[in-house]
Enzyme design. Sequence first.
Site, PDB file in Angstrom:
ATOM      1  N   LYS A 261       0.838  -1.391  -0.075  1.00  0.00           N
ATOM      2  CA  LYS A 261       0.280  -0.374   0.049  1.00  0.00           C
ATOM      3  C   LYS A 261       0.738   1.205   0.177  1.00  0.00           C
ATOM      4  O   LYS A 261       0.535   1.728  -0.139  1.00  0.00           O
ATOM      5  CB  LYS A 261      -0.608   0.001   1.038  1.00  0.00           C
ATOM      6  CG  LYS A 261      -0.297   0.142   2.455  1.00  0.00           C
ATOM      7  CD  LYS A 261       0.083   1.512   3.101  1.00  0.00           C
ATOM      8  CE  LYS A 261       0.683   1.585   4.525  1.00  0.00           C
ATOM      9  NZ  LYS A 261       1.114   2.622   4.611  1.00  0.00           N
TER      10      LYS A 261
ATOM     11  N   THR B 178      -3.564   5.209   3.428  1.00  0.00           N
ATOM     12  CA  THR B 178      -2.385   6.643   3.127  1.00  0.00           C
ATOM     13  C   THR B 178      -2.216   6.234   1.614  1.00  0.00           C
ATOM     14  O   THR B 178      -1.930   7.340   1.044  1.00  0.00           O
ATOM     15  CB  THR B 178      -1.286   4.764   2.733  1.00  0.00           C
ATOM     16  OG1 THR B 178      -1.597   3.587   4.024  1.00  0.00           O
ATOM     17  CG2 THR B 178      -0.345   5.555   2.834  1.00  0.00           C
TER      18      THR B 178
HETATM   19  O1  LIG Z   1       3.683   7.532   6.973  1.00  0.00           O
HETATM   20  P1  LIG Z   1       3.666   6.699   6.202  1.00  0.00           P
HETATM   21  O2  LIG Z   1       2.782   6.272   5.238  1.00  0.00           O
HETATM   22  O3  LIG Z   1       4.615   5.819   6.752  1.00  0.00           O
HETATM   23  O4  LIG Z   1       2.179   5.579   6.544  1.00  0.00           O
HETATM   24  C1  LIG Z   1       1.593   5.547   8.033  1.00  0.00           C
HETATM   25  C2  LIG Z   1       0.896   4.207   8.394  1.00  0.00           C
HETATM   26  O5  LIG Z   1       1.430   3.125   7.545  1.00  0.00           O
HETATM   27  C3  LIG Z   1      -1.010   4.684   7.750  1.00  0.00           C
HETATM   28  O6  LIG Z   1      -1.343   3.330   8.574  1.00  0.00           O
END
Ligand SMILES: O=P(O)(O)OC[C@H](O)CO
Length: 320
Positions: free
Chosen positions: A185, A242
């Site tokens: 994702k 995300t």
């Molecule tokens: O800030 P990111 O893109 O690493 O996303 C944080 C978390 O994985 C969201 O679930």
Amino acid sequence: MKIGIAGAGAFGTALGVALALDGNTIHLWARDAERVTQMQETRENPKLPGVTLPQNMTFSAALEPLFACDTILIAIPAQTLPAFLTANVEALTGKTLVACCKGIDLQRMTGPASTIRDLVPHAQAAMLTGPSFAADIARGLPTALTLACADDALGAMLQTALSTTSIRLYRTTDTIGAELGGALKNVMAIASGVAIGAKLGESARAALITRGFPEMQRLALALGAQPDTLAGLSGFGDLVLTCTSDQSRNYRYGLALGSGTDFDLTTTVEGVATARAVRQLAQELGIDMPICAVVADLTEGKTDVATALNTLLSRPLKEE
Ligand SMILES: O=P(O)(O)OC[C@H](O)CO
Ligand SMILES: NC(=O)c1ccc[n+]([C@@H]2O[C@H](COP(=O)([O-])OP(=O)(O)OC[C@H]3O[C@@H](n4cnc5c(N)ncnc54)[C@H](O)[C@@H]3O)[C@@H](O)[C@H]2O)c1
């Protein structure tokens, strides 16, 4: 319960706060001694501004207090996990290790729970993943996550131990699905950020999320994941969060790529290395993963946004 947490970044600290406020005793290990002193003196962590660290949370830069805990949550970046495990394999043997990072290791092509199983074979490996921003968890906002553990009895114990009044854990034995959903994702979030940054519009983002999901499924199912896991919190749930929030660092990195603006490259952006790992895995397995391949090329400067877009739009028309 006494719980150790390795990694005093935003996520490790946020989990520590939530679990401490729920009555657990938390020991947080930070590799940086200055950060430890700062947290002890101010009861704050600059990675999580405005959040007070409860008194039943202790900190150290020495590893011994961490290794005194039987259950350890590991919240360091995915690409640093193998070195941490290898350096501490003896001390970690026999422990319950819950990976809280999201990514595919570029050297081994494995997700965090599999990396733990490979490198510390006599530890019990689990994975905590799903849609959650550290700031939300630390503030006690409601969150639903996936606890994945191949040993269902241990998974049930961890599900109870790590659920709080605000964190609701769902359980699965499908660690492969949970680790791949969380890793993939992030690549899709970069792609979504690029689309919005390049002013391609919300419809383009919806197309990317929707076409990105079967792309995630193709790789995950080929590697042994269950379809239901990908459709759950750790896959679809985290994909939606995300790809649509500028709280996400992966999404913000994509925004910068798409708009040609600067980005602080010291930020933890797990999707960059994961895109490269996925491009390689997909080639080896003969799986069509056009969005991940384009993201990998973009992050390496091998293509530009206009060419990347053309690559995706000029693919042969097909059934949905
Ligand atoms: O800030 P990111 O893109 O690493 O996303 C944080 C978390 O994985 C969201 O679930
Ligand atoms: N921040 C979130 O909202 C969030 C939510 C869910 C999952 N995660 C995952 O948690 C993991 C950590 O992310 P974060 O947000 O805490 O990142 P962060 O940038 O806030 O912190 C990373 C921490 O890891 C430490 N670190 C870096 N390399 C290390 C090494 N070699 N050994 C030990 N410690 C090291 C850093 O000092 C830092 O304290 C990532 O895989 C991320 O995907 C983050």
